[in-house]
Scaffold this motif. Structure first.
Motif, mmCIF file in Angstrom:
data_model
loop_
_atom_site.group_PDB
_atom_site.id
_atom_site.type_symbol
_atom_site.label_atom_id
_atom_site.label_comp_id
_atom_site.label_asym_id
_atom_site.label_seq_id
_atom_site.Cartn_x
_atom_site.Cartn_y
_atom_site.Cartn_z
ATOM 1 N N ALA A 65 43.619 50.599 24.724
ATOM 2 C CA ALA A 65 42.790 49.900 25.311
ATOM 3 C C ALA A 65 41.652 49.417 24.357
ATOM 4 C CB ALA A 65 42.642 50.254 26.829
ATOM 5 N N ARG A 66 41.011 50.588 23.830
ATOM 6 C CA ARG A 66 39.949 50.090 23.135
ATOM 7 C C ARG A 66 40.276 49.105 22.017
ATOM 8 N NH1 ARG A 66 35.265 54.512 21.016
ATOM 9 N NH2 ARG A 66 34.023 52.680 19.707
ATOM 10 N N THR A 67 41.453 49.300 21.432
ATOM 11 C CA THR A 67 41.891 48.535 20.515
ATOM 12 C C THR A 67 41.784 47.194 20.732
ATOM 13 O OG1 THR A 67 43.085 50.202 19.117
ATOM 14 C CG2 THR A 67 43.747 47.990 18.694
ATOM 15 N N ALA A 68 42.515 46.889 21.998
ATOM 16 C CA ALA A 68 42.661 45.900 22.730
ATOM 17 C C ALA A 68 41.217 44.926 22.870
ATOM 18 C CB ALA A 68 43.265 45.510 23.949
ATOM 19 N N ALA A 69 40.214 45.699 23.341
ATOM 20 C CA ALA A 69 38.709 45.391 23.300
ATOM 21 C C ALA A 69 38.159 44.779 22.001
ATOM 22 C CB ALA A 69 37.907 46.227 23.887
ATOM 23 N N SER A 70 38.441 45.858 20.991
ATOM 24 C CA SER A 70 37.928 45.144 19.670
ATOM 25 C C SER A 70 38.574 43.953 19.199
ATOM 26 C CB SER A 70 38.477 46.455 18.816
ATOM 27 O OG SER A 70 37.790 46.178 17.385
ATOM 28 N N SER A 71 39.964 44.020 19.362
ATOM 29 C CA SER A 71 40.785 42.711 18.935
ATOM 30 C C SER A 71 40.295 41.453 19.461
ATOM 31 C CB SER A 71 42.045 43.010 19.074
ATOM 32 O OG SER A 71 42.830 41.890 18.653
ATOM 33 N N LEU A 72 40.258 41.490 20.756
ATOM 34 C CA LEU A 72 39.811 40.550 21.696
ATOM 35 C C LEU A 72 38.189 39.995 21.162
ATOM 36 C CD1 LEU A 72 39.946 38.393 23.998
ATOM 37 C CD2 LEU A 72 38.970 40.013 25.444
ATOM 38 N N ILE A 73 37.314 40.770 20.807
ATOM 39 C CA ILE A 73 36.131 40.519 20.481
ATOM 40 C C ILE A 73 35.983 39.816 19.079
ATOM 41 C CG2 ILE A 73 33.582 41.343 19.771
ATOM 42 C CD1 ILE A 73 34.028 43.711 21.827
ATOM 43 N N GLN A 74 36.860 40.496 18.251
ATOM 44 C CA GLN A 74 36.917 39.831 16.936
ATOM 45 C C GLN A 74 37.542 38.410 17.035
ATOM 46 O OE1 GLN A 74 35.555 41.110 14.212
ATOM 47 N NE2 GLN A 74 36.464 39.539 13.003
ATOM 48 N N HIS A 75 38.573 38.496 17.822
ATOM 49 C CA HIS A 75 39.275 36.970 18.045
ATOM 50 C C HIS A 75 38.215 35.847 18.410
ATOM 51 C CE1 HIS A 75 42.441 34.219 18.533
ATOM 52 N NE2 HIS A 75 42.419 34.090 20.055
ATOM 53 N N LEU A 76 37.447 36.204 19.582
ATOM 54 C CA LEU A 76 36.549 35.415 20.041
ATOM 55 C C LEU A 76 35.439 34.989 19.044
ATOM 56 C CD1 LEU A 76 35.695 37.314 23.256
ATOM 57 C CD2 LEU A 76 36.838 35.092 23.039
ATOM 58 N N SER A 77 35.156 35.992 18.242
ATOM 59 C CA SER A 77 34.337 35.687 16.851
ATOM 60 C C SER A 77 34.809 34.533 16.039
ATOM 61 C CB SER A 77 33.693 36.915 16.251
ATOM 62 O OG SER A 77 32.987 37.809 17.051
ATOM 63 N N GLN A 78 36.284 34.756 15.663
ATOM 64 C CA GLN A 78 36.881 33.881 14.765
ATOM 65 C C GLN A 78 36.981 32.703 15.484
ATOM 66 O OE1 GLN A 78 40.451 35.984 14.210
ATOM 67 N NE2 GLN A 78 39.736 37.376 12.737
ATOM 68 N N LEU A 79 37.278 32.364 16.772
ATOM 69 C CA LEU A 79 37.342 31.307 17.355
ATOM 70 C C LEU A 79 36.058 30.373 17.305
ATOM 71 C CD1 LEU A 79 39.111 32.090 20.959
ATOM 72 C CD2 LEU A 79 40.088 30.629 18.707
ATOM 73 N N LYS A 80 34.911 31.033 17.341
ATOM 74 C CA LYS A 80 33.605 30.508 17.183
ATOM 75 C C LYS A 80 33.441 29.981 15.837
ATOM 76 C CE LYS A 80 28.715 31.534 17.875
ATOM 77 N NZ LYS A 80 27.569 32.261 17.871
ATOM 78 N N LEU A 81 33.742 30.782 14.823
ATOM 79 C CA LEU A 81 33.517 30.300 13.314
ATOM 80 C C LEU A 81 34.595 29.091 13.064
ATOM 81 C CD1 LEU A 81 33.269 33.836 11.855
ATOM 82 C CD2 LEU A 81 31.442 32.049 12.147
ATOM 83 N N ALA A 82 35.884 29.219 13.510
ATOM 84 C CA ALA A 82 36.855 28.260 13.374
ATOM 85 C C ALA A 82 36.194 26.888 14.061
ATOM 86 C CB ALA A 82 38.394 28.704 14.150
ATOM 87 N N LYS A 83 35.387 26.623 14.994
ATOM 88 C CA LYS A 83 35.191 25.397 15.702
ATOM 89 C C LYS A 83 36.339 24.477 15.856
ATOM 90 C CE LYS A 83 30.745 25.919 13.318
ATOM 91 N NZ LYS A 83 29.553 25.155 12.176
ATOM 92 N N GLY A 84 37.130 24.904 16.596
ATOM 93 C CA GLY A 84 38.039 23.846 16.959
ATOM 94 C C GLY A 84 39.377 24.008 16.193
ATOM 95 N N SER A 85 39.257 24.626 15.083
ATOM 96 C CA SER A 85 40.609 24.735 14.438
ATOM 97 C C SER A 85 41.457 25.943 14.922
ATOM 98 C CB SER A 85 40.374 24.851 12.783
ATOM 99 O OG SER A 85 39.337 26.092 12.667
#
Length: 351
Positions: A303-323
């Protein structure tokens, strides 16, 4: 009264702008390592506590995650909550816990309302909701970000991030252990129909029998639920057979504890007359006598890994800016834990 430190105080002590402090608090990857170190030291020195509510209101980025579950196993839920909460605290996020019913016809509306009302950045979804295509498709349509915890040895779907539990191969290993103890007449008690883990564990069991040229006895396969009561009832059914099994593999430890209870009531010696194995390594497996052989599933870490992965994924989405941002796939395999409930090499009474 001592004045409470604010973000500008941290910035001044660290010798950076308050925007840089904000980036460090938000775990953004654009800040250099030495700067991150100085900012964190300043935060610790000043005992600065970020105001997550203010962060949510001040900008477009949300700083809270939701954990959504429909699971009767209190031990699983508690371990998962603690794992997610630990990661959220370390990363400056709040956690909203939302129990629900997967059979609710309005479940998607319920989740959408929760996300909006609580200003959530994303959801962590556990089975059975995480394995329901209709629910996931609706969340995708509403552009709600989430990570799934699912039972699967491999996933090709690249739409969303997920944490996969290799229940099938772990179940194969448990069954192989029973076979090596001399058992050929092994029963399998399956959990709830709606949980992927029930089917994955059963597949692993059947594959192990086939690999060892052992025929499947239909009367030894009983479908039910992840509950102690099911274990008791199923054990009574199995022990009443003309040729009862010499071993029982249960889909979780709660079922296995029920089987052990029923065996005790009938004066059956465990493991000398009946070997019993469970799955998950919950407190049930360690609080019985004899203690239960099981597969250790680190729910807290998963569960902790899931939370960490989701937060990281959200950051990547922000940096990707639509890509297109990569959707991570992480895998855990429960490991065999041999205990007293199977520690007996059988001279098969059916032979």
């Amino acid at each position: 009264m001592k004045k409470k430190s604010n973000i500008k105080d941290v910035a001044k002590l660290a010798g950076v702008s308050f925007k840089t402090v904000s980036r460090v608090i938000n775990n953004e990857d654009t800040v250099k390592g030495d700067t991150v170190k100085r900012v964190k030291e300043a935060i610790e020195t000043l005992n600065y506590q970020p105001n997550n509510a203010a962060r949510n209101l001040a900008g477009s980025k949300a700083y809270a995650l939701g954990y959504v579950y429909d699971n009767p196993n209190a031990y699983y839920v508690l371990d998962a909550q603690n794992g997610i909460l630990s990661e959220c605290r370390d990363r400056g996020y709040e956690l909203v816990i939302h129990p629900c019913s997967a059979t609710n016809d309005n479940i998607v509306d319920e989740l959408a309302t929760m996300v909006k009302r609580s200003q959530l950045a994303g959801l962590i979804i556990s089975p059975p909701l995480s394995e329901m295509p209709d629910v996931l498709a609706a969340l995708d349509e509403l552009n709600i970000k989430y990570i799934r915890i699912i039972s699967a040895a491999h996933v090709d779907d690249m739409k969303s991030p997920c944490v996969c539990i290799d229940d099938q191969n772990a179940a194969f290993e448990i069954t192989e252990h029973l076979i090596k103890q001399g058992h050929k007449h092994i029963a399998f008690l399956r959990g709830d129909e709606g949980h992927g883990s029930s089917h994955e564990r059963k597949h692993g069991f059947l594959n192990a029998l086939a690999s060892n040229n052992i025929e499947t006895n239909p009367s030894y396969l009983i479908d039910g639920s992840y509950s102690f009561e099911f274990g008791v009832d199923a054990a009574k059914q199995l022990l009443a057979l003309k040729n009862p099994p010499t071993a029982v593999f249960c889909c979780n430890d709660e079922i296995a504890a029920g089987v052990l209870f029923a065996a005790r009531l009938q004066g059956i010696d465990v493991p000398n007359q009946l070997a019993i194995a469970g799955f998950e390594d919950s407190p049930f497996s360690r609080q019985t006598w004899p203690k239960l052989t099981t597969a250790a599933q680190p729910t807290n870490l998963i569960a902790r890994t899931a939370a960490s992965s989701l937060i990281q994924h959200l950051s990547q989405l922000k940096l990707a800016k639509g890509s297109q941002a990569e959707s991570p796939k992480l895998y855990f395999r429960p490991t065999l834990v041999v205990r007293e409930s199977t520690e007996h090499v059988l001279e098969d009474p059916h032979e």
